[in-house]
Design an enzyme around this catalytic site. Sequence first.
Site, PDB file in Angstrom:
ATOM      1  N   ASP A  10       0.892  -1.198   0.059  1.00  0.00           N
ATOM      2  CA  ASP A  10       0.033  -0.068   0.069  1.00  0.00           C
ATOM      3  C   ASP A  10       1.085   1.205   0.013  1.00  0.00           C
ATOM      4  O   ASP A  10       1.903   1.442   0.465  1.00  0.00           O
ATOM      5  CB  ASP A  10      -0.878   0.010   1.239  1.00  0.00           C
ATOM      6  CG  ASP A  10      -1.655   1.343   1.398  1.00  0.00           C
ATOM      7  OD1 ASP A  10      -2.208   1.820   0.518  1.00  0.00           O
ATOM      8  OD2 ASP A  10      -1.756   1.882   2.560  1.00  0.00           O
ATOM      9  N   LEU A  11       0.388   2.271  -0.336  1.00  0.00           N
ATOM     10  CA  LEU A  11       1.256   3.595  -0.502  1.00  0.00           C
ATOM     11  C   LEU A  11       1.244   4.449   0.722  1.00  0.00           C
ATOM     12  O   LEU A  11       2.289   4.629   1.511  1.00  0.00           O
ATOM     13  CB  LEU A  11       0.889   4.345  -1.875  1.00  0.00           C
ATOM     14  CG  LEU A  11       1.748   5.677  -1.919  1.00  0.00           C
ATOM     15  CD1 LEU A  11       3.232   5.476  -2.224  1.00  0.00           C
ATOM     16  CD2 LEU A  11       1.260   6.452  -3.383  1.00  0.00           C
ATOM     17  N   ASP A  12       0.071   5.127   1.013  1.00  0.00           N
ATOM     18  CA  ASP A  12      -0.236   5.891   1.912  1.00  0.00           C
ATOM     19  C   ASP A  12      -0.045   5.512   3.207  1.00  0.00           C
ATOM     20  O   ASP A  12      -0.832   4.453   3.494  1.00  0.00           O
ATOM     21  CB  ASP A  12      -1.550   6.473   1.770  1.00  0.00           C
ATOM     22  CG  ASP A  12      -1.914   7.442   0.454  1.00  0.00           C
ATOM     23  OD1 ASP A  12      -0.846   8.007  -0.008  1.00  0.00           O
ATOM     24  OD2 ASP A  12      -2.946   7.455  -0.152  1.00  0.00           O
ATOM     25  N   THR A  18       1.730   9.924   3.785  1.00  0.00           N
ATOM     26  CA  THR A  18       0.993  10.956   3.272  1.00  0.00           C
ATOM     27  C   THR A  18      -0.334  10.759   4.002  1.00  0.00           C
ATOM     28  O   THR A  18      -1.424  11.431   3.726  1.00  0.00           O
ATOM     29  CB  THR A  18       0.524  10.322   1.714  1.00  0.00           C
ATOM     30  OG1 THR A  18       0.723   9.157   1.527  1.00  0.00           O
ATOM     31  CG2 THR A  18       1.422  11.231   0.803  1.00  0.00           C
ATOM     32  N   LYS A  46      -9.196   5.524   6.279  1.00  0.00           N
ATOM     33  CA  LYS A  46      -7.731   4.909   5.682  1.00  0.00           C
ATOM     34  C   LYS A  46      -8.007   3.712   4.712  1.00  0.00           C
ATOM     35  O   LYS A  46      -8.592   2.765   5.075  1.00  0.00           O
ATOM     36  CB  LYS A  46      -6.792   4.446   6.869  1.00  0.00           C
ATOM     37  CG  LYS A  46      -6.110   5.614   7.628  1.00  0.00           C
ATOM     38  CD  LYS A  46      -4.995   5.087   8.543  1.00  0.00           C
ATOM     39  CE  LYS A  46      -4.401   6.207   9.188  1.00  0.00           C
ATOM     40  NZ  LYS A  46      -3.664   5.747  10.498  1.00  0.00           N
ATOM     41  N   SER A 115      -2.634   0.446  -4.504  1.00  0.00           N
ATOM     42  CA  SER A 115      -3.022   1.678  -3.751  1.00  0.00           C
ATOM     43  C   SER A 115      -4.481   2.219  -4.229  1.00  0.00           C
ATOM     44  O   SER A 115      -4.608   2.136  -5.438  1.00  0.00           O
ATOM     45  CB  SER A 115      -2.023   3.008  -3.762  1.00  0.00           C
ATOM     46  OG  SER A 115      -2.851   4.124  -3.493  1.00  0.00           O
ATOM     47  N   ALA A 116      -5.419   2.602  -3.208  1.00  0.00           N
ATOM     48  CA  ALA A 116      -6.835   3.189  -3.672  1.00  0.00           C
ATOM     49  C   ALA A 116      -6.606   4.537  -4.028  1.00  0.00           C
ATOM     50  O   ALA A 116      -7.586   4.998  -4.774  1.00  0.00           O
ATOM     51  CB  ALA A 116      -7.654   3.215  -2.287  1.00  0.00           C
ATOM     52  N   LYS A 146     -10.995  -1.095  -1.422  1.00  0.00           N
ATOM     53  CA  LYS A 146     -10.791  -1.878  -0.402  1.00  0.00           C
ATOM     54  C   LYS A 146     -11.810  -1.968   0.647  1.00  0.00           C
ATOM     55  O   LYS A 146     -12.521  -0.711   0.915  1.00  0.00           O
ATOM     56  CB  LYS A 146      -9.296  -1.554   0.207  1.00  0.00           C
ATOM     57  CG  LYS A 146      -8.261  -1.779  -0.548  1.00  0.00           C
ATOM     58  CD  LYS A 146      -7.053  -0.948   0.134  1.00  0.00           C
ATOM     59  CE  LYS A 146      -5.828  -1.026  -0.941  1.00  0.00           C
ATOM     60  NZ  LYS A 146      -4.655  -0.207  -0.395  1.00  0.00           N
ATOM     61  N   GLU A 170       0.145  -3.507   4.622  1.00  0.00           N
ATOM     62  CA  GLU A 170      -1.056  -2.442   4.799  1.00  0.00           C
ATOM     63  C   GLU A 170      -1.291  -1.619   6.146  1.00  0.00           C
ATOM     64  O   GLU A 170      -0.780  -2.497   7.071  1.00  0.00           O
ATOM     65  CB  GLU A 170      -2.368  -3.242   4.641  1.00  0.00           C
ATOM     66  CG  GLU A 170      -3.003  -3.150   3.271  1.00  0.00           C
ATOM     67  CD  GLU A 170      -3.617  -1.690   2.882  1.00  0.00           C
ATOM     68  OE1 GLU A 170      -3.644  -1.065   3.923  1.00  0.00           O
ATOM     69  OE2 GLU A 170      -4.210  -1.523   1.806  1.00  0.00           O
TER      70      GLU A 170
HETATM   71  C1  BG6 Z   1      -5.818   5.717   0.087  1.00  0.00           C
HETATM   72  C2  BG6 Z   1      -5.884   6.381   1.583  1.00  0.00           C
HETATM   73  O1  BG6 Z   1      -4.568   5.213  -0.094  1.00  0.00           O
HETATM   74  O2  BG6 Z   1      -6.039   6.399  -0.826  1.00  0.00           O
HETATM   75  C3  BG6 Z   1      -7.206   7.090   1.769  1.00  0.00           C
HETATM   76  O3  BG6 Z   1      -5.415   5.637   2.664  1.00  0.00           O
HETATM   77  C4  BG6 Z   1      -7.694   7.590   0.503  1.00  0.00           C
HETATM   78  O4  BG6 Z   1      -7.298   7.912   2.928  1.00  0.00           O
HETATM   79  C5  BG6 Z   1      -7.725   7.005  -0.755  1.00  0.00           C
HETATM   80  O5  BG6 Z   1      -8.938   8.314   0.650  1.00  0.00           O
HETATM   81  C6  BG6 Z   1      -7.847   7.754  -1.949  1.00  0.00           C
HETATM   82  O6  BG6 Z   1      -6.966   8.640  -2.182  1.00  0.00           O
HETATM   83  P1  BG6 Z   1      -7.011   9.727  -3.445  1.00  0.00           P
HETATM   84  O7  BG6 Z   1      -5.871  10.400  -3.423  1.00  0.00           O
HETATM   85  O8  BG6 Z   1      -7.605   9.225  -4.505  1.00  0.00           O
HETATM   86  O9  BG6 Z   1      -8.049  10.825  -2.802  1.00  0.00           O
HETATM   87 MG    MG Z   2      -2.714   3.269   3.588  1.00  0.00          MG
END
Ligand code: BG6
Ligand code: MG
Length: 215
Positions: A10-12, A18, A46, A115-116, A146, A170
């Site tokens: 996962d990234l964030d 972030t 998250k 990542s989402a 997710k 994650e």
């Molecule tokens: C996920 C975060 O990686 O990305 C979430 O954990 C976030 O908090 C989601 O809502 C979507 O991100 P973005 O950058 O497309 O708004």
């Molecule tokens: Mg995350």
Amino acid sequence: MGTIRACIFDLDGVVVDTAKYHYLAWKRLANELGFDFSEEHNEKLKGVSRMESLRILLEVGGIALSMQDQLVLADKKNNWYKEYIGKMTPEEVLPGAISFFTELKSHGIKLGLGSASKNASTILERTNLMEWFDAIIDGNKTQKAKPDPEVFLLGAKALDTKPSECIVFEDAEAGIEAALNAGMRCVGIGDPRILGKANLVVAGLHEMKFEKLTL
Ligand code: BG6
Ligand code: MG
């Protein structure tokens, strides 16, 4: 335990910090709408998509809005968020990430990103991380958020590996569920009280070693 051929990150909140920028932007929006938004509330956001995050936030504030108004607010939050991530530097890669990636590569393990976020490529570019990943699946490539396993299953496919050969990293409850739903093993990054369903929980990638992957 079976063979490991790929690690999907996962990234964030796992590779870069972030999660704090997402929180800042959501909190700013909640405050503007006239209510407070705690870190505890934020935990539920998250790993979930932008629109689903907004839905949860509005529920906390007890506010009902039309889809059109929701899109305006999501856009507003995203513009603040983009201001924050637009200033990111490679120093914001979380401790231990690069040395763990190096170690994994030296063992022939493929690296994927799952990542989402629709902002993943901006973040990867700003932090010089792009080149590490053999496959990148982000919010622009997925239909289902997710805990649906879609993002990780697409990752396994792109890496040409079976789900049982992948380990996911994650920081979000929803992400751990997504990994388990995909039939993958999972390392939780953060608090074991929140991430208890993971096969292993560590505080950060700085605590990871290849030898620990005997889940
Ligand atoms: C996920 C975060 O990686 O990305 C979430 O954990 C976030 O908090 C989601 O809502 C979507 O991100 P973005 O950058 O497309 O708004
Ligand atoms: Mg995350």
